[in-house]
Design a protein around this motif. Structure first.
Motif, PDB file in Angstrom:
ATOM      1  N   VAL A 167       0.828  -1.200   0.000  1.00 29.91           N
ATOM      2  CA  VAL A 167       0.000   0.000   0.000  1.00 29.91           C
ATOM      3  C   VAL A 167       0.866   1.255   0.000  1.00 29.91           C
ATOM      4  O   VAL A 167       1.818   1.369   0.778  1.00 29.91           O
ATOM      5  CB  VAL A 167      -0.927   0.022   1.234  1.00 29.91           C
ATOM      6  N   MET A 168       0.509   2.205  -0.887  1.00 29.03           N
ATOM      7  CA  MET A 168       1.152   3.513  -0.924  1.00 29.03           C
ATOM      8  C   MET A 168       0.077   4.586  -0.866  1.00 29.03           C
ATOM      9  O   MET A 168      -0.968   4.450  -1.516  1.00 29.03           O
ATOM     10  CB  MET A 168       1.967   3.687  -2.212  1.00 29.03           C
ATOM     11  N   GLU A 169       0.327   5.643  -0.112  1.00 26.23           N
ATOM     12  CA  GLU A 169      -0.580   6.778  -0.099  1.00 26.23           C
ATOM     13  C   GLU A 169      -0.202   7.720  -1.240  1.00 26.23           C
ATOM     14  O   GLU A 169       0.934   8.164  -1.330  1.00 26.23           O
ATOM     15  CB  GLU A 169      -0.517   7.496   1.254  1.00 26.23           C
ATOM     16  N   THR A 170      -1.186   8.022  -2.110  1.00 31.24           N
ATOM     17  CA  THR A 170      -0.934   8.863  -3.286  1.00 31.24           C
ATOM     18  C   THR A 170      -2.036   9.916  -3.406  1.00 31.24           C
ATOM     19  O   THR A 170      -2.885   9.855  -4.308  1.00 31.24           O
ATOM     20  CB  THR A 170      -0.867   7.999  -4.560  1.00 31.24           C
ATOM     21  N   PRO A 171      -2.059  10.882  -2.506  1.00 35.39           N
ATOM     22  CA  PRO A 171      -3.120  11.897  -2.517  1.00 35.39           C
ATOM     23  C   PRO A 171      -3.045  12.803  -3.738  1.00 35.39           C
ATOM     24  O   PRO A 171      -1.994  12.929  -4.375  1.00 35.39           O
ATOM     25  CB  PRO A 171      -2.842  12.680  -1.229  1.00 35.39           C
ATOM     26  N   ASP A 225       0.092  17.973  -4.009  1.00 34.47           N
ATOM     27  CA  ASP A 225       0.084  16.571  -3.580  1.00 34.47           C
ATOM     28  C   ASP A 225       0.030  15.639  -4.780  1.00 34.47           C
ATOM     29  O   ASP A 225       0.718  14.603  -4.815  1.00 34.47           O
ATOM     30  CB  ASP A 225      -1.121  16.301  -2.678  1.00 34.47           C
ATOM     31  N   TYR A 226      -0.795  16.002  -5.762  1.00 37.60           N
ATOM     32  CA  TYR A 226      -0.965  15.141  -6.933  1.00 37.60           C
ATOM     33  C   TYR A 226       0.327  15.048  -7.738  1.00 37.60           C
ATOM     34  O   TYR A 226       0.733  13.950  -8.160  1.00 37.60           O
ATOM     35  CB  TYR A 226      -2.104  15.658  -7.801  1.00 37.60           C
ATOM     36  N   LEU A 227       0.984  16.183  -7.954  1.00 40.92           N
ATOM     37  CA  LEU A 227       2.249  16.174  -8.688  1.00 40.92           C
ATOM     38  C   LEU A 227       3.289  15.336  -7.954  1.00 40.92           C
ATOM     39  O   LEU A 227       4.048  14.576  -8.580  1.00 40.92           O
ATOM     40  CB  LEU A 227       2.750  17.598  -8.895  1.00 40.92           C
ATOM     41  N   ASP A 252       5.100  11.961  -9.421  1.00 42.46           N
ATOM     42  CA  ASP A 252       6.561  11.824  -9.426  1.00 42.46           C
ATOM     43  C   ASP A 252       6.977  10.571  -8.664  1.00 42.46           C
ATOM     44  O   ASP A 252       7.860   9.819  -9.109  1.00 42.46           O
ATOM     45  CB  ASP A 252       7.215  13.049  -8.792  1.00 42.46           C
ATOM     46  N   ARG A 253       6.328  10.334  -7.539  1.00 48.60           N
ATOM     47  CA  ARG A 253       6.672   9.158  -6.741  1.00 48.60           C
ATOM     48  C   ARG A 253       6.344   7.868  -7.500  1.00 48.60           C
ATOM     49  O   ARG A 253       7.148   6.932  -7.516  1.00 48.60           O
ATOM     50  CB  ARG A 253       5.913   9.198  -5.415  1.00 48.60           C
ATOM     51  N   PHE A 261       8.959   5.056  -8.562  1.00 47.91           N
ATOM     52  CA  PHE A 261       8.727   3.709  -8.047  1.00 47.91           C
ATOM     53  C   PHE A 261       8.590   2.709  -9.193  1.00 47.91           C
ATOM     54  O   PHE A 261       9.208   1.633  -9.165  1.00 47.91           O
ATOM     55  CB  PHE A 261       7.471   3.689  -7.185  1.00 47.91           C
ATOM     56  N   SER A 262       7.784   3.046 -10.196  1.00 48.15           N
ATOM     57  CA  SER A 262       7.552   2.137 -11.322  1.00 48.15           C
ATOM     58  C   SER A 262       8.846   1.834 -12.066  1.00 48.15           C
ATOM     59  O   SER A 262       9.057   0.704 -12.530  1.00 48.15           O
ATOM     60  CB  SER A 262       6.517   2.731 -12.272  1.00 48.15           C
ATOM     61  N   ALA A 263       9.705   2.825 -12.174  1.00 49.02           N
ATOM     62  CA  ALA A 263      10.999   2.607 -12.831  1.00 49.02           C
ATOM     63  C   ALA A 263      11.889   1.705 -11.979  1.00 49.02           C
ATOM     64  O   ALA A 263      12.560   0.797 -12.503  1.00 49.02           O
ATOM     65  CB  ALA A 263      11.684   3.948 -13.089  1.00 49.02           C
ATOM     66  N   SER A 264      11.870   1.925 -10.665  1.00 50.32           N
ATOM     67  CA  SER A 264      12.764   1.160  -9.784  1.00 50.32           C
ATOM     68  C   SER A 264      12.384  -0.313  -9.713  1.00 50.32           C
ATOM     69  O   SER A 264      13.258  -1.176  -9.582  1.00 50.32           O
ATOM     70  CB  SER A 264      12.781   1.769  -8.381  1.00 50.32           C
ATOM     71  N   VAL A 265      11.089  -0.614  -9.797  1.00 47.73           N
ATOM     72  CA  VAL A 265      10.641  -2.010  -9.697  1.00 47.73           C
ATOM     73  C   VAL A 265      10.357  -2.614 -11.069  1.00 47.73           C
ATOM     74  O   VAL A 265       9.967  -3.772 -11.175  1.00 47.73           O
ATOM     75  CB  VAL A 265       9.384  -2.140  -8.807  1.00 47.73           C
TER      76      VAL A 265
END
Length: 305
Positions: free
Chosen positions: A171-175, A212-214, A218-219, A223-227
């Protein structure tokens, strides 16, 4: 600036999107938030979305299409191979026909519902959660970031790991789309479940803060690139098999829109409506209330910056 209030038309959109009312209105020839692409044929075919997924995730598409929900809400059934327990993400609107179909799909897989999760609390994702949990069995809990949408004492937040039925779901918080938006990472399938933070096509309306959305975009990109994520499973629309390209597009689009809003303000626009009239002049006016909502988030961001 004071706290923003949801415009009446926006409130009506969210309320209708969370029920089966839209379908009944559509049958009468009137849908106040009808999707602009339905008549043109550019809207995705239900067969392209319903039943799509990965080895562990299966989509059951709710029949609540609208400007706010695209083809409808994607309910996700996720289960580890060989497990008798499934996790249901976003049961969808309080529509008995859809909820029964989701439960039937789980049972046809030879499984039971072990847990219900919510990506966020908007009615088109959450309104049916309580009823669905009751249909699935008295011990089924609903976990969400916002306590108002939970059934049971256990919440859901950053860093939590769901292990129901041997599953691993992080789970990740992505407001940004909303203050309570969550993203789920299914590492075994390389899949990111984004709720309404990233859609299968088009861009999302912001209820939360643009900053928050930006940051969330970015996160997710990093993250998607790292995994080396393989696919995005969105809350609406088809799956997306190039997460990095999609997230780059989302980030670029938001920054381009922000520049357009900034230019409109420099040219004399003072309210969200005035900005929309300049920046969204080529967009169907039926969608202007939703655009005004996003523009207000951009104006707030510019003021804070």
């Amino acid at each position: 600036m004071g706290a923003r209030r949801t415009p009446l038309s926006q409130a009506v959109m969210w309320r209708l999107a969370g029920t089966s009312v839209l379908r009944r209105l559509d049958g009468l020839g009137w849908n106040p938030v009808d999707h602009p692409d339905r008549a043109s044929g550019r809207m995705g075919d239900m067969t392209e979305i319903d039943g799509m997924g990965t080895e562990r995730a299966t989509c059951v598409l709710a029949q609540n299409p609208s400007a706010m929900t695209l083809d409808g809400t994607n309910t996700w059934i996720i289960a580890e191979s060989g497990s008798d327990a499934a996790v249901v993400v976003d049961p969808g609107p309080k529509d008995g026909k859809h909820l029964r179909r989701v439960l039937r799909t789980v049972e046809e897989q030879g499984r039971r519902v072990g847990l219900v999760l919510l990506t966020h609390g908007h009615p088109d994702h959450s309104a049916g959660a309580g009823k669905f949990a009751a249909m699935a069995g008295g011990s089924v809990k609903v976990r969400a970031l916002d306590p108002r949408h939970r059934l049971g004492d256990e919440g859901l937040g950053e860093g939590d790991v769901i292990t129901t039925g041997g599953l691993e779901l992080r789970v990740m918080e992505t407001p940004g789309h909303s203050d309570d938006s969550l993203t789920f990472w299914l590492p075994a399938d390389g899949a990111v479940l984004t709720g309404d933070t990233v859609l299968g096509y088009g861009t999302t309306v912001l209820e939360g803060k643009l900053g928050d959305y930006l940051s969330s975009l970015d996160r997710l990109r990093k993250f998607s690139a790292s995994v080396e994520a393989a696919t995005i499973l969105p809350g609406h629309g088809p799956r997306l098999d190039d997460p990095i390209a999609v997230l780059d597009h989302y980030i670029d689009h938001r920054r381009e829109r922000l520049a357009q809003v900034e230019a409109a303000v420099a040219a004399g626009a003072r309210t969200a409506r005035e900005v929309v009239e300049r920046v969204y002049a080529d967009v169907d006016k039926a969608l202007w209330p939703a655009a005004e909502w996003s523009v207000q988030s951009q104006l707030d961001y510019l003021n804070e910056r």
